[in-house]
Design a protein around this motif. Structure first.
Motif, PDB file in Angstrom:
ATOM      1  N   ILE B  80       0.838  -1.207   0.000  1.00  0.00           N
ATOM      2  CA  ILE B  80       0.000   0.000   0.000  1.00  0.00           C
ATOM      3  C   ILE B  80       0.870   1.252   0.000  1.00  0.00           C
ATOM      4  O   ILE B  80       0.658   2.177  -0.796  1.00  0.00           O
ATOM      5  CB  ILE B  80      -0.947  -0.006   1.233  1.00  0.00           C
ATOM      6  N   VAL B  81       1.868   1.293   0.896  1.00  0.00           N
ATOM      7  CA  VAL B  81       2.695   2.502   0.976  1.00  0.00           C
ATOM      8  C   VAL B  81       3.450   2.706  -0.337  1.00  0.00           C
ATOM      9  O   VAL B  81       3.485   3.809  -0.898  1.00  0.00           O
ATOM     10  CB  VAL B  81       3.669   2.421   2.167  1.00  0.00           C
ATOM     11  N   VAL B  82       4.051   1.624  -0.850  1.00  0.00           N
ATOM     12  CA  VAL B  82       4.832   1.771  -2.084  1.00  0.00           C
ATOM     13  C   VAL B  82       3.912   2.129  -3.251  1.00  0.00           C
ATOM     14  O   VAL B  82       4.226   2.975  -4.077  1.00  0.00           O
ATOM     15  CB  VAL B  82       5.627   0.479  -2.368  1.00  0.00           C
ATOM     16  N   GLY B  83       2.754   1.510  -3.295  1.00  0.00           N
ATOM     17  CA  GLY B  83       1.860   1.722  -4.419  1.00  0.00           C
ATOM     18  C   GLY B  83       1.217   3.100  -4.423  1.00  0.00           C
ATOM     19  O   GLY B  83       1.168   3.750  -5.457  1.00  0.00           O
ATOM     20  N   TYR B  84       0.747   3.551  -3.246  1.00  0.00           N
ATOM     21  CA  TYR B  84       0.002   4.808  -3.219  1.00  0.00           C
ATOM     22  C   TYR B  84       0.874   5.982  -2.805  1.00  0.00           C
ATOM     23  O   TYR B  84       0.956   6.975  -3.523  1.00  0.00           O
ATOM     24  CB  TYR B  84      -1.212   4.680  -2.294  1.00  0.00           C
ATOM     25  N   TYR B  85       1.539   5.860  -1.638  1.00  0.00           N
ATOM     26  CA  TYR B  85       2.320   7.011  -1.174  1.00  0.00           C
ATOM     27  C   TYR B  85       3.525   7.265  -2.069  1.00  0.00           C
ATOM     28  O   TYR B  85       3.928   8.400  -2.280  1.00  0.00           O
ATOM     29  CB  TYR B  85       2.763   6.803   0.273  1.00  0.00           C
ATOM     30  N   MET B  86       4.133   6.197  -2.576  1.00  0.00           N
ATOM     31  CA  MET B  86       5.279   6.391  -3.464  1.00  0.00           C
ATOM     32  C   MET B  86       4.846   6.430  -4.927  1.00  0.00           C
ATOM     33  O   MET B  86       5.683   6.462  -5.820  1.00  0.00           O
ATOM     34  CB  MET B  86       6.326   5.296  -3.240  1.00  0.00           C
ATOM     35  N   HIS B  87       3.541   6.380  -5.157  1.00  0.00           N
ATOM     36  CA  HIS B  87       2.977   6.554  -6.498  1.00  0.00           C
ATOM     37  C   HIS B  87       3.381   5.490  -7.488  1.00  0.00           C
ATOM     38  O   HIS B  87       3.260   5.680  -8.692  1.00  0.00           O
ATOM     39  CB  HIS B  87       3.366   7.925  -7.096  1.00  0.00           C
ATOM     40  N   LEU B  88       3.892   4.373  -7.004  1.00  0.00           N
ATOM     41  CA  LEU B  88       4.397   3.382  -7.946  1.00  0.00           C
ATOM     42  C   LEU B  88       3.265   2.829  -8.801  1.00  0.00           C
ATOM     43  O   LEU B  88       3.460   2.449  -9.950  1.00  0.00           O
ATOM     44  CB  LEU B  88       5.093   2.254  -7.175  1.00  0.00           C
ATOM     45  N   LYS B  89       2.059   2.802  -8.228  1.00  0.00           N
ATOM     46  CA  LYS B  89       0.909   2.288  -8.967  1.00  0.00           C
ATOM     47  C   LYS B  89       0.585   3.189 -10.156  1.00  0.00           C
ATOM     48  O   LYS B  89       0.103   2.720 -11.184  1.00  0.00           O
ATOM     49  CB  LYS B  89      -0.291   2.217  -8.018  1.00  0.00           C
ATOM     50  N   PHE B  90       0.849   4.493  -9.993  1.00  0.00           N
ATOM     51  CA  PHE B  90       0.438   5.439 -11.029  1.00  0.00           C
ATOM     52  C   PHE B  90       1.596   5.871 -11.910  1.00  0.00           C
ATOM     53  O   PHE B  90       1.399   6.457 -12.953  1.00  0.00           O
ATOM     54  CB  PHE B  90      -0.174   6.692 -10.380  1.00  0.00           C
ATOM     55  N   ASP B  91       2.805   5.594 -11.437  1.00  0.00           N
ATOM     56  CA  ASP B  91       3.968   6.139 -12.124  1.00  0.00           C
ATOM     57  C   ASP B  91       4.369   5.240 -13.283  1.00  0.00           C
ATOM     58  O   ASP B  91       3.774   4.194 -13.527  1.00  0.00           O
ATOM     59  CB  ASP B  91       5.120   6.282 -11.123  1.00  0.00           C
ATOM     60  N   ASP B  92       5.416   5.674 -13.973  1.00  0.00           N
ATOM     61  CA  ASP B  92       5.928   4.899 -15.099  1.00  0.00           C
ATOM     62  C   ASP B  92       6.366   3.511 -14.617  1.00  0.00           C
ATOM     63  O   ASP B  92       6.955   3.367 -13.542  1.00  0.00           O
ATOM     64  CB  ASP B  92       7.123   5.627 -15.694  1.00  0.00           C
ATOM     65  N   SER B  93       6.077   2.491 -15.408  1.00  0.00           N
ATOM     66  CA  SER B  93       6.372   1.128 -14.968  1.00  0.00           C
ATOM     67  C   SER B  93       7.874   0.878 -14.877  1.00  0.00           C
ATOM     68  O   SER B  93       8.305  -0.107 -14.277  1.00  0.00           O
ATOM     69  CB  SER B  93       5.746   0.118 -15.930  1.00  0.00           C
ATOM     70  N   PHE B  94       8.683   1.775 -15.449  1.00  0.00           N
ATOM     71  CA  PHE B  94      10.132   1.608 -15.330  1.00  0.00           C
ATOM     72  C   PHE B  94      10.564   1.560 -13.870  1.00  0.00           C
ATOM     73  O   PHE B  94      11.378   0.729 -13.466  1.00  0.00           O
ATOM     74  CB  PHE B  94      10.837   2.759 -16.051  1.00  0.00           C
TER      75      PHE B  94
END
Lengths: 231, 122, 624
Positions: B80-94
């Protein structure tokens, strides 16, 4: 990684040289325009930060492996996980989680152009970081007086090195955030420079994520394994 | 957002408006996430105290699943933290690939080392 | 992190001619100058490590030799390995990363020029601190692998091990910082059209090397930190008398140590893959297979570490797994060898010195690779472990492999670095002397290992039957030194009165040959657009065809010599990377000095503000 992009449109053939370390302020968030085109379209500093974080995974991975490899081999009659104060640590853990929330709120505030939100939440984040560090200092000193210290046994060595390394990361983060906060007070941070805050946020959230792992693996699991369960 | 900024290609490839502000979670979402994280953290502590407190109620079966439970709860918080707070879910897949690869190597090596030390070698 | 300046104008009026003088070198952020600094300092460390090697061979030249005390001998063995691996071979590869990668991908500099300067200064200071152990007669003498518990204070009371820890920690910071920089550079700084699958193989190998560094070095950092804490703060990580497990060090060390050998060989693979096509006048055979094979080697490289520990009793499952993964790695390595042979096959081969070294590399590396597979077999490893067989193997892959490739690279890119040619005859002489001397030195070590000679022994009795081959190896070692001397002579002659090289002496295929030798500060007046894997070949051939047919040639990568175009904005020089590097080195070096009141590493505490000042000024100065 196979992002084969041929940028051969106009205006792409003479990019600025250097892409120097501090041109974080030129790049801005990749939402806000690319004065310096990069091959992937991703900002250099952001790629640097994620690469650094990836590398840090191995750093903390080694520390946690050290702790777990020899876990359960405490010398008899030396202090161990029974000293852990789980309710106290879970409050610490939540302080850090909440600081992650305030960090994203600072970034959201900045991106919405709200300098006040930015300043408040940057300060709150740094302050929560300091609360966490204070809690860690108290915890360490309690352990010290209960004869649990890094020279007592392997568990102590690996526990204090791991949590100490994490604490050092928090300290760096607090200094970074306070610097950003002072900077935003004095000069303000323009929304198109939100990358400044985003990068520090990535670091801060990563430090938080490490604590999530430490809390489960270093505190809860060994504590649950001691004789008599959770007492 | 003009088409010629460098992220344009990446965005086009995603076929979404992932880079648009409204695709990012709102502060309300962030607060909801914090509440979820709080609940999970409380759950971790409660779960730790259940087995011994409730032995009389026939819940001792809980002890063996305790460690997997902690690991799963921590993993959920992590994601959850990595995906939402660090925006990894929304950011470039790189970024996801860079981080994910390092995490994979770290987890594999850590598991192997722990297994070797605890004599879990079949 | 923050800065007060506005975005600089696109074109600056500041002239871009290279300034000169000591100050300009101390403050340089130009990747080419940093590459030269890396190259020169790593070559000097290479000579220092070579002298260690000669001292070792002198001692072993005859049985019952009492030339050096066992303590000093152990020091030479440790420092030979440490110097060669961390201060010579790796930084020499980094010198090529610095000089060549931005040119090959068509960039004006690396992604973070000042971080690049920081990496270099940290590396240099780390190397100097490590080498200063000679001055105080506290040479690290516990072996380059530093096995616990020999390294804990109880068994190694002197400063020797501390020098080793401190030196390696500092070098590790330099390596990680450099790796992040080159990772970002290759991902993000490629010229338009230079997709990843159009990159020269050398850039691919650099990218893979940086990934290996980023994943392997943190593990070593932690292992060294644990050792540092054991020695200075009383922790018990490696003290088996207090509940620790000394095998922990071996695991952490080899989790780092095995990827490390790929860190050493990958750049070599890259150099060879650049040279063989150019001197066969034929594109690289199986480009995609080369890239995938290298990725496979890098990935599998993380799953083989315990084959260094087959004699520690890990159990049959672990043995089977690690033996299989070790042998599996030979498959992608074989793919690479066959691709090089496929490139050579049917090519119009031109045996100039770079090509000689490249071909020599293939031969010697295959021998080393095969002996590696042999001790990937557990029972064979039990026989060969800790014998001279292992010494032979490591030198076949690191000298016969990496060092031959680095010499190939030096001979290949020297005209680009300096603008003058190396003498061909001397180059040939260097190669043939080195090839023969190399095999004379290291092949007999296979015999010695099979005959039971243990490695790392400083003195051996008469009547073991080891005398003859040891003498041969010693003679070979001095012949090797002579071949290095031939190269040094060649280099000096070339610098004094070498033939001018021109832009493209070898008819190269990659972008660095499109520009002047040595390249101007800004590299490319106009950033090229790339449309193929061998951009320069395509352009030159299309130019020839066009002239024949009477068309205007198509210039995809040609340099525009327009002085207005050449007014490119370049990053400012900076002094702060050096300050930050000094601060960082002080933080670690504090562990080598007497502690203030016996409780504080004083120099460490002084180093922190220096580092802070360096980083803060770095963050706030205008980058350019």
């Amino acid at each position: 990684m196979a992002r084969a992009i041929a940028h051969d449109e106009q205006g792409r053939l003479l990019p600025q040289a250097g892409h120097g370390d501090s041109d974080i302020h030129d790049h801005g968030h990749d939402d806000h325009g690319g004065e310096h085109p990069t091959s992937t379209g991703l900002n250099n500093v952001k790629v640097l930060m994620w690469t650094f974080i990836a590398s840090e995974c191995l750093l903390f991975g080694s520390l946690i492996s050290t702790y777990l490899a020899v876990e359960g081999r405490t010398i008899p009659n030396t202090p161990g996980p029974e000293l852990f104060d789980i309710p106290y640590t879970s409050v610490s853990a939540f302080v850090l989680l909440f600081s992650s929330l305030s960090m994203v709120l600072a970034l959201a505030g900045l991106q919405a152009g709200d300098q006040r939100q930015l300043r408040i939440w940057l300060f709150v984040t740094a302050a929560l970081g300091l609360v966490f560090l204070g809690g860690q200092y108290y915890e360490f000193s309690t352990f010290y007086f209960e004869e649990f210290w890094l020279d007592k046994n392997f568990l102590g060595s690996s526990f204090f090195l791991l949590t100490g390394f994490h604490g050092a990361h928090v300290t760096v983060g607090v200094i970074w955030l306070l610097a950003l906060w002072l900077y935003s007070l004095r000069y303000g941070i323009a929304p198109e420079k939100s990358l400044l805050v985003e990068i520090s946020g990535l670091y801060w959230h990563f430090v938080d994520v490490v604590w999530i792992v430490i809390f489960a693996v270093v505190y809860l699991i060994p504590y649950s394994r001691i004789e008599g369960g959770g007492h | 957002m003009s088409r010629d900024y460098p992220g344009a290609d990446a965005e086009a490839r995603h076929g979404s408006t992932a880079h648009d502000a409204h695709a990012h979670p709102t502060p309300a979402t962030y607060i909801k996430i914090a509440v979820i994280l709080l609940i999970i953290t409380i759950a971790e502590v409660v779960v730790l105290y259940i087995p011994s407190e409730t032995e009389g109620f026939g819940l001792t079966w809980f002890q063996p699943v305790l460690i997997p439970a902690f690991l799963i709860l921590a993993a959920i918080k992590f994601v959850i933290v990595v995906g939402y707070y660090m925006h990894l879910k929304f950011d470039d897949s790189f970024f996801l690939r860079v981080f994910g690869f390092a995490l994979l190597i770290a987890l594999t090596i850590a598991t192997a080392v722990i297994a070797l030390f605890h004599g879990i070698s079949l | 992190m923050a800065t007060t300046t506005q975005a600089p104008p696109r074109v600056l009026r500041r002239p871009v001619e290279a300034p000169s003088g000591l100050w300009s070198w101390l403050t340089t952020v130009d990747h080419k100058r940093i590459g030269v600094l890396y190259g020169v300092s790593s070559f000097l460390f290479f000579l220092a490590g070579g002298i260690d090697a000669l001292l070792i061979r002198l001692q072993l030249g005859k049985p019952m030799n009492e030339l050096f005390s066992p303590d000093h001998y152990n020091g030479f063995v440790t420092m030979h390995a440490t110097t060669m691996i961390f201060m010579a071979l790796m930084p020499m590869s980094v010198a090529f990363f610095n000089y060549i990668v931005p040119l090959q991908i068509g960039a004006r500099d690396v992604a973070f020029p000042r971080l690049n300067a920081f990496s270099f200064w940290v590396f240099l200071l780390g190397g100097l601190i490590m080498s200063s152990s000679y001055l105080v007669d506290a040479i690290p003498n516990q072996g380059w692998y530093g096995y616990a518990p020999l390294t804990i204070r109880e068994y190694s009371p002197g400063l020797n091990v501390d020098f080793w820890i401190v030196g390696l920690q500092i070098l590790g910071v330099a390596t990680i910082a450099g790796a992040i920089n080159f990772f970002v550079t290759i991902i993000n700084m490629r010229a338009p059209g230079m997709s990843l699958m159009r990159m020269p193989l050398f850039c691919w190998m650099t990218l893979i090397t940086t990934v290996l560094i980023l994943l392997a070095f943190p593990v070593f950092t932690i292992a060294l930190t644990e050792l540092l804490f054991d020695r200075h703060f009383g922790t018990t990580f490696f003290d088996s008398t207090r509940g620790a497990d000394p095998l922990l060090w071996q695991h952490l060390f080899w989790i780092f140590g095995h990827p490390e050998v790929y860190i050493l060989i990958m750049p070599a693979f890259g150099i060879i893959s650049e040279i063989i096509p150019v001197f066969s006048r034929k594109p690289l055979f199986g480009y995609a297979a080369m890239v995938l094979a290298s990725m496979a080697i890098a990935f599998l490289g993380f799953g083989v570490w315990a084959h260094h520990m087959f004699t520690t009793g890990a159990g049959p499952v672990a043995y089977t797994f690690f033996a299989l993964s070790t042998m599996l790695i030979a498959v992608p390595t074989g793919v690479k060898i066959f691709n090089w042979l496929g490139t050579l096959y049917g090519g119009s081969i031109n045996l100039r010195p770079p090509m000689l070294f490249a071909v020599g590399f293939i031969g010697t590396f295959v021998i080393g690779g095969l002996s590696g597979v042999m001790h990937g077999t557990v029972p064979v490893d039990w026989q060969q472990s800790d014998s001279y067989w292992i010494v032979a193997h490591i030198h076949y892959v690191l000298f016969g492999g990496t060092m031959f490739a680095l010499f190939a690279g030096i001979h290949y890119w020297w005209p680009k670095f300096t603008g003058t040619m190396l003498n061909d005859k001397l180059g040939q002489a260097t190669f043939w002397t080195m090839l023969v001397a190399f095999h004379v030195t290291f092949f007999p070590m296979h015999f010695l290992g099979t005959a039971g000679m243990p490695r790392r022994m400083s003195i051996y009795p008469t009547g073991t039957g080891w005398d003859f081959w040891n003498l041969v190896a010693t003679v070979g070692a001095f012949a090797l030194a002579a071949s290095v001397w031939l190269f040094v002579m060649n280099a000096f002659i070339s610098l004094r009165r070498g033939e001018p090289a021109g832009n493209d002496p070898w008819d190269g295929a990659t972008l660095e040959w499109a520009i002047a030798s040595p390249p101007p500060v800004y590299n490319f007046a106009r950033i090229p657009t790339v449309s193929s894997r061998d951009p320069l070949w395509v352009e030159k051939r299309s130019e020839e065809t066009a002239v024949e047919l009477g068309f205007a040639p198509r210039r995809a990568v040609a340099v525009v010599a327009d002085p207005v175009e050449a007014r490119v904005h370049m990053p400012n020089p900076s002094f702060w990377p050096l300050v930050a590097a000094v601060g960082l080195s002080m933080i670690f070096a504090g562990f080598l000095m007497p502690w203030y009141l016996g409780a504080f590493p004083l120099i460490t505490l002084l180093g922190i503000p220096v580092l802070m000042v360096g980083i803060t000024s770095w963050s706030f100065e205008p980058a350019g």
